[in-house]
Design an enzyme around this catalytic site. Structure first.
Site, PDB file in Angstrom:
ATOM      1  N   PHE A 151       0.869  -1.183   0.000  1.00 35.18           N
ATOM      2  CA  PHE A 151       0.000   0.000   0.000  1.00 35.18           C
ATOM      3  C   PHE A 151       0.903   1.228   0.000  1.00 35.18           C
ATOM      4  O   PHE A 151       1.679   1.444   0.925  1.00 35.18           O
ATOM      5  CB  PHE A 151      -0.911   0.037   1.232  1.00 35.18           C
ATOM      6  N   ASP A 236       9.444   3.030   1.338  1.00 36.88           N
ATOM      7  CA  ASP A 236       8.281   3.818   1.741  1.00 36.88           C
ATOM      8  C   ASP A 236       8.108   3.643   3.253  1.00 36.88           C
ATOM      9  O   ASP A 236       7.635   2.604   3.718  1.00 36.88           O
ATOM     10  CB  ASP A 236       7.043   3.324   0.973  1.00 36.88           C
ATOM     11  N   LYS A 265       3.188  10.953   7.404  1.00 41.28           N
ATOM     12  CA  LYS A 265       2.317  10.761   8.584  1.00 41.28           C
ATOM     13  C   LYS A 265       2.747  11.460   9.874  1.00 41.28           C
ATOM     14  O   LYS A 265       2.173  12.452  10.265  1.00 41.28           O
ATOM     15  CB  LYS A 265       2.131   9.272   8.843  1.00 41.28           C
TER      16      LYS A 265
HETATM   17  N1  PLP Z   1       2.558   4.772   2.006  1.00 42.81           N
HETATM   18  C1  PLP Z   1       2.216   4.073   3.081  1.00 42.81           C
HETATM   19  C2  PLP Z   1       3.118   2.975   3.555  1.00 42.81           C
HETATM   20  C3  PLP Z   1       1.036   4.349   3.770  1.00 42.81           C
HETATM   21  O1  PLP Z   1       0.719   3.629   4.849  1.00 42.81           O
HETATM   22  C4  PLP Z   1       0.213   5.389   3.296  1.00 42.81           C
HETATM   23  C5  PLP Z   1      -1.058   5.692   3.979  1.00 42.81           C
HETATM   24  O2  PLP Z   1      -1.570   4.972   4.783  1.00 42.81           O
HETATM   25  C6  PLP Z   1       0.602   6.103   2.169  1.00 42.81           C
HETATM   26  C7  PLP Z   1       1.784   5.779   1.540  1.00 42.81           C
HETATM   27  C8  PLP Z   1      -0.253   7.219   1.641  1.00 42.81           C
HETATM   28  O3  PLP Z   1      -0.190   8.294   2.517  1.00 42.81           O
HETATM   29  P1  PLP Z   1      -1.333   9.425   2.456  1.00 42.81           P
HETATM   30  O4  PLP Z   1      -2.582   8.807   2.974  1.00 42.81           O
HETATM   31  O5  PLP Z   1      -0.804  10.520   3.335  1.00 42.81           O
HETATM   32  O6  PLP Z   1      -1.441   9.847   1.044  1.00 42.81           O
END
Ligand code: PLP
Length: 460
Positions: A151, A236, A265
């Site tokens: 994700f 990520d 986050k």
């Molecule tokens: N990458 C990861 C690992 C995430 O957990 C999330 C969101 O939960 C995102 C990217 C996307 O972040 P955002 O919701 O701030 O766009």
């Protein structure tokens, strides 16, 4: 004016659900109501939310990992007030801000290895979009390898490397050249990279959907393969970064340095949307390689002073309050405590995680009576079982948790990193009780969740 808005906030608190039903997302309102999550929280501090009836709820969801330092931390709030009072010259655009320079300097200091060139974003998915662009441009190769269960956000580029069909459906075709491989499978990764035509391998260091942790040799092996085949590694750490796993960045557990690190986050303490792509000078220099290309990738709000000040203050809190160490210690206690419960309760098959990013896996029981109920429930709906854990955790024990992803039978917790031994004891005792109820075939837990299945089927 601002006082009026705060007064209205107090006056209209009870209208939240009505307003959202009418003007925002009515389907989500229905979901919250049907699972009994419609508590209408009115204030929050540290690891606790307070609902409309004055009940305190232990927040083991932390805004999906936003509140690593706890909610409404007074130091970050003070710094934000001070920054507003200082009337800083934010977002001039044709000048440079010192707060963004300072936060970039700090990120270069706390991220591993030679990661020292920073691009600020407004969200996690924006960070992933930028990272994909950087890797494609710097490598000159458009293919991207990503992992099953991944994700990375929901904008179109990030969605192209997102392995969850429930998010991809109705959006195909997505970016060409995105290749999914199983997580923790070096042979599959090598197979995908062997042609030498892949620009990047993107991965969550600890996967959020399902909380899958890399095997000991996986990331080192992946690093070697990426070096061998000329592929950049994008870590990520939007969710697992900034202390969440008991290290400042999760890659430190496995001793590797990615080429690009994406964070977001928790960076502003939950006050302001913010994120960052941190990469090497070499990669950055390949994107921004002339004065004409100084805006080769850019945004409007990324470097806004409030986000930058909140980022600096949040990292100060993480460091001064030793929250990374606390995350490792409290997480260790929860994982050990939950692992003991796997011996007592047959449906709790595995507990996995690092620091305070923890998944509790459930599996089909062996005993005949429970097995029949398990099968029936999964026949009704593959996503129902975990509600039997998360719903009573909230209703009876006032602990907020989440389901870790579609069809996975995994419950996930992401507590704030500042929780203490009392919070841990409370959680472990609550889980013991909830699991005991779930293992009683004649108890009310199964009935509640089957009723939920019937209601959901009727209303969807
Ligand atoms: N990458 C990861 C690992 C995430 O957990 C999330 C969101 O939960 C995102 C990217 C996307 O972040 P955002 O919701 O701030 O766009």
């Amino acid at each position: 004016m601002s006082t009026e808005i705060v007064e209205k906030y107090q006056e209209r608190l009870a209208e939240a659900y009505t307003l959202h039903r009418k003007f925002v997302n009515p389907q989500f309102v229905r979901v919250l109501e049907v699972i009994g999550y419609d508590r209408n929280y009115v204030s929050a501090e540290g690891a606790y939310l307070t609902d409309a009836n004055g009940v305190k709820v232990l927040d083991f969801l932390a805004g999906f990992g936003v509140y690593n330092i706890g909610r409404n931390h007074p130091h970050v709030a003070r710094v934000l007030h001070d920054t507003i009072d200082a009337k800083t010259a934010s977002l001039v655009q044709m000048d440079l801000g010192v707060l963004s320079g300072m936060l970039a300097e700090k990120l270069a200091e706390i991220t591993p290895g030679n990661l020292e060139a920073v691009f600020f974003t407004n969200s996690g998915t924006e960070g992933v979009e930028g990272a994909l662009k950087f890797a494609r441009q710097a490598s000159g190769k458009h293919k991207i390898v990503h992992c099953h269960h991944a994700f990375h956000g929901l904008t179109l580029g990030a969605l192209s490397v997102n392995a969850n069909p429930e998010f991809r459906e109705r959006n195909e075709p997505l970016l060409p050249g995105c290749i999914p491989v199983p997580f923790n499978d070096l042979d599959a990764l090598e197979e995908a990279l062997r042609g030498g035509d892949v620009g990047a391998f993107i991965f969550e260091t600890v996967q959020g959907k399902g909380v899958f942790v890399p095997d000991d040799d996986y990331l080192k092996g992946a690093r070697e393969l990426c070096d061998r085949y000329g592929t950049y590694m994008i870590a990520d750490e939007v969710q697992c970064g900034l202390g969440r796993t008991g290290k400042m960045f999760a890659v430190e557990h496995w001793g590797i340095v990615p080429d690009i690190l994406v964070i977001s986050k928790a960076l502003s303490g939950g006050f302001i949307p913010v994120g960052a792509i941190v990469t090497t000078r070499e990669i950055h220099g390949k994107i921004f390689d002339s004065m004409e290309r100084c805006f080769a990738h850019s945004n409007t709000f990324g470097q806004n002073d409030l986000a930058m000040a909140a980022g600096l203050a949040t990292i100060e809190v993480l460091e001064k309050e030793n929250l990374v160490e606390n995350s490792a210690r409290m997480g260790g206690r929860i994982i050990a405590g939950m692992q003991k419960l796997t011996e007592k309760y047959e449906m709790l098959s595995e507990v996995r995680g690092k620091g305070l990013m923890i998944g509790m896996q459930f599996a089909e029981p062996k005993s005949m009576a429970l097995k029949a109920s398990w099968k029936l429930l999964h026949k009704m709906n593959n996503d129902l079982f975990c509600q039997m854990i998360t719903m009573p955790l909230l209703e009876k024990h006032n602990i907020l948790s989440q389901v870790a992803g579609h069809g996975l039978d995994t419950v996930k917790i992401l507590p704030p990193l500042m929780i203490n031994d009392v919070d841990v004891d409370k959680f472990l005792a609550a889980m013991d009780d909830v699991l005991k109820e779930a293992h009683k075939i004649t108890g009310s837990a199964w009935k509640t969740v089957k009723d939920l299945g019937i209601r959901t089927a009727r209303t969807s």
